[in-house]
Design an enzyme around this catalytic site. Structure first.
Site, mmCIF file in Angstrom:
data_model
loop_
_atom_site.group_PDB
_atom_site.id
_atom_site.type_symbol
_atom_site.label_atom_id
_atom_site.label_comp_id
_atom_site.label_asym_id
_atom_site.label_seq_id
_atom_site.Cartn_x
_atom_site.Cartn_y
_atom_site.Cartn_z
ATOM 1 C CG HIS A 119 -4.365 -2.477 8.141
ATOM 2 N ND1 HIS A 119 -4.161 -2.738 6.800
ATOM 3 C CD2 HIS A 119 -4.280 -1.134 8.287
ATOM 4 C CE1 HIS A 119 -3.942 -1.598 6.165
ATOM 5 N NE2 HIS A 119 -4.020 -0.613 7.041
ATOM 6 C CG HIS A 165 -8.239 0.907 1.048
ATOM 7 N ND1 HIS A 165 -7.142 0.313 0.472
ATOM 8 C CD2 HIS A 165 -7.742 1.759 1.983
ATOM 9 C CE1 HIS A 165 -6.036 0.791 1.010
ATOM 10 N NE2 HIS A 165 -6.381 1.664 1.938
#
Length: 550
Positions: A119, A165
């Protein structure tokens, strides 16, 4: 014979001798039985021991002769004596707890496998402010991870792609750098397919740039699907050495911005048609690379789970899966028999911690996505699951998660089943700490006081915790304790082993850990290597154990 000196209060020395244990009673008994009472064990004796006690039925006379030659401490031509035999049992090369080769059927569809999944694979630390880099991607690939996740955003000039991110303080890394590192390390640990999941937030022109970049960097390694209407996923064997792209189809970008879908672009008026055609062409270049079509639920979860036709990947957060499993557990299992379910950490795990992977596995979720930098028990479980099948990153799911019953019934993790088998675990001794640690790493004034935790992690009915007594002041502790674990679903059980050093004043010190899939355990005496808190194997630290199934 080595000694360690410990200085107490700078006044006087305490001397402790490092004494390795003598052959244990169970070892002596096995030696006597298989050597027919003789003082030496021949190659034929050893072959019978390997087949009957260790379950190594594929061993040959040539193998046993070779083991004798490699394991003896001197050049004697005779067989093992008792001490040679004890020394041989502590050899991980000969007595590993798991098979080191790929041995699962690799010709089933991808949906029939648990897949080692990362992830936000580019993050070096926390989810809010850490650096983005290709370094954690490389580390993940070196460990055998088979699913790498990249979040794609336009760079500040809107003319290139950053991996970052989004909407956080994390610093970006270029997509090109990530792709080049992926190509270099994709098949270092495993030859089976690597899946790249893309969470893209790009305009059609940048999607086209991604397509061009991936095609140029990966070349023939990149799998280009012949159709986007798959009714069954390809097998790991058929995709060996190939890179697969998984992401949402680009039309979702157009729809989310109130733009017409691909099917409607051609009917636009002339004065608005040009941009739409360009966008469609750019989107098609990107869409052509997608092998595993993906998406998140748009409506009711039960409707998403019952969707038929083309196979696809569905993503759910850990909380969404937990909630859905309360009412739609059977539907989740049926969905995962043909489709792929990806589970990802909840957004509040800002420190990159992980969740318990078993809730995903028990419902057949193939891609239980983990933060590989989030060290702790949950990551140990993940690492343990994928130590099996030669560490190739693909583990064949149990048949009960793949097949339906005669009345369309499927496995229900909530039902307590009868005990299927009992695993007997005996912890004999440990060794190697004196080589991998300094004399004062555990206690300042004396050798360590080790004990072992032995736990089962699996379906709720199988969860159990046991521990040995503490052995004081000994670098070579001998416990000789046995534990029984009745198991209802051994196929999904992990054996967690952790060594701690007893500390009366503060938290017990860490001395090593491992997790092993119960269904893959080899029976008999086994030399079990231990790992540090990050999952890196210690050079020397091991436990001598015995596994039996009743």
């Amino acid at each position: 014979m080595a000694t360690h000196n410990y200085k107490v209060f700078s006044c006087f020395n305490r001397k402790f001798t490092l004494t390795e244990p003598e052959p244990l009673p169970d070892v002596q008994k096995a030696f006597s039985e298989f050597s027919a009472g003789a003082s030496s064990m021949s190659a034929d004796h050893l072959l019978r021991f390997l087949a009957e006690h260790q379950g190594e039925v594929d061993c040959t006379a040539s193998d046993s002769n070779q083991i004798l030659q490699q394991s003896r401490k001197d050049d004697r031509e005779s067989g093992f004596d008792l001490h040679d035999f004890f020394h041989f049992l502590q050899h991980n090369d000969f007595n590993a707890p798991l098979k080191s080769q790929v041995h699962h059927d690799m010709n089933a569809p991808l949906s029939h496998y648990f897949v080692y999944t990362g992830h936000n694979s580019y993050l070096t630390g926390n989810q809010l402010s850490s650096d983005c880099s290709d370094v954690p991607i490389i580390k993940a690939l070196q460990r055998g991870v088979r699913v790498i996740e990249l979040d794609l955003w336009p760079n500040s000039d809107k003319d290139d792609i950053d991996v970052v991110h989004g909407r956080t303080l994390t610093t970006p890394v270029s997509l090109l750098q990530c792709l080049k590192s992926i190509k270099e390390y994709a098949f270092v640990k495993s030859k089976y397919p690597l899946v790249i999941t893309l969470e893209d937030h790009l305009t059609p022109d940048l999607q086209a740039k991604v397509a061009k970049m991936a095609t140029q960097v990966f070349g023939e390694l990149l799998h280009i699907p012949q159709t986007d209407s798959l009714t069954e996923f390809p097998s790991p064997e058929s995709m060996k050495g190939r890179i697969l792209i998984s992401t949402k189809p680009p039309k979702e970008f157009l729809e989310s911005n109130d733009m017409e879908s691909d099917d409607e672009v051609s009917s636009l008026p002339d004065n608005t048609n040009a941009q739409g055609i360009d966008d469609k062409q750019s989107s098609l270049e990107y869409k052509c690379l997608i092998t595993i079509h993906a998406g998140k639920p748009k409506g009711e979860i039960q409707d998403e789970l019952k969707a038929a036709g083309k196979v696809r990947r569905l993503s759910l957060s850990e909380q969404a899966l937990e909630k859905a499993s309360e009412s739609y557990g059977a539907d989740i299992v049926r969905f995962t028999q043909n489709n792929i379910l990806r589970v990802y950490p909840k957004g509040t795990r800002l420190n990159s911690s992980n969740y318990k992977p078993h809730i995903g596995w028990t419902y057949g979720a193939q891609m239980v996505a983990f933060n590989m930098q989030g060290h702790g028990k949950s990551l140990w479980y993940m690492q343990g699951m994928f130590r099996t099948n030669g560490g190739c990153g693909y583990v064949k799911k149990p048949e009960f998660l793949i097949r339906k019953g005669p009345h369309n019934e499927v496995f229900d993790p909530k039902i307590v089943l009868p005990v299927k088998t009992t695993l007997k675990v005996k912890v004999y001794t440990g060794y190697g700490w004196s080589l991998d640690f300094s004399p004062t790493d555990f206690d300042t004034y004396s050798p360590p006081d080790f004990y072992v935790k032995v736990c089962i992690v699996g379906v709720p009915a199988d969860m159990a915790k046991k521990k040995t007594r503490v052995i004081s002041n000994n670098w070579f502790p001998v416990w000789e304790e046995e534990f029984d674990f009745p198991l209802t679903v051994p196929e999904l059980a992990l054996l967690r082993i952790e060594v701690r050093e007893n500390d009366k004043r503060q938290k017990d010190d860490f001395g090593g850990q491992t997790c092993l899939p119960v269904s893959e355990l080899k029976s008999g005496f086994r030399s079990v290597p231990l790992y540090d808190e990050k999952g890196d194997k210690f050079k020397s630290v091991k436990l001598l154990m015995r596994f039996q199934f009743r």
